[in-house]
Design a protein around this motif. Structure first.
Motif, PDB file in Angstrom:
ATOM      1  N   ILE A  33       0.840  -1.206   0.000  1.00 48.86           N
ATOM      2  CA  ILE A  33       0.000   0.000   0.000  1.00 48.86           C
ATOM      3  C   ILE A  33       0.873   1.254   0.000  1.00 48.86           C
ATOM      4  CG2 ILE A  33      -1.620   1.339   1.396  1.00 48.86           C
ATOM      5  CD1 ILE A  33      -2.875  -1.372   2.211  1.00 48.86           C
ATOM      6  N   VAL A  34       1.920   1.273   0.821  1.00 47.96           N
ATOM      7  CA  VAL A  34       2.830   2.420   0.872  1.00 47.96           C
ATOM      8  C   VAL A  34       3.515   2.597  -0.485  1.00 47.96           C
ATOM      9  CG1 VAL A  34       4.962   3.287   1.906  1.00 47.96           C
ATOM     10  CG2 VAL A  34       3.176   2.327   3.349  1.00 47.96           C
ATOM     11  N   ILE A  37       1.054   4.149  -2.936  1.00 45.06           N
ATOM     12  CA  ILE A  37       0.838   5.572  -2.644  1.00 45.06           C
ATOM     13  C   ILE A  37       2.029   6.399  -3.124  1.00 45.06           C
ATOM     14  CG2 ILE A  37       0.647   7.257  -0.769  1.00 45.06           C
ATOM     15  CD1 ILE A  37      -1.044   5.134   0.730  1.00 45.06           C
ATOM     16  N   ILE A  41       2.057   9.335  -6.006  1.00 41.16           N
ATOM     17  CA  ILE A  41       2.567  10.683  -5.742  1.00 41.16           C
ATOM     18  C   ILE A  41       3.648  11.054  -6.760  1.00 41.16           C
ATOM     19  CG2 ILE A  41       3.904  12.068  -4.105  1.00 41.16           C
ATOM     20  CD1 ILE A  41       2.383  10.583  -1.861  1.00 41.16           C
TER      21      ILE A  41
END
Length: 49
Positions: A33-34, A37, A41
């Motif tokens: 998930i990180v 993300i 970005i």
């Protein structure tokens, strides 16, 4: 004096391995998930791989 007998290790190891697998799977999922993300970005900032 009471004698303390060792716990029967029938399903004890299975429970420990189950907890280990659960924690490992959750940590891998959190890392994914990180990473997603961060990728979103960086893509939004105009950086493409």
């Amino acid at each position: 004096m009471a004698i303390i007998e060792p716990r029967a290790s029938g399903k004890g190891w299975l429970r420990r391995v189950g907890w280990f697998v659960l924690i490992w799977a959750l940590s891998v999922g959190a890392l994914a998930i990180v990473a997603l993300i961060l990728r979103a970005i960086l893509t939004a900032a105009g950086l493409r791989a």
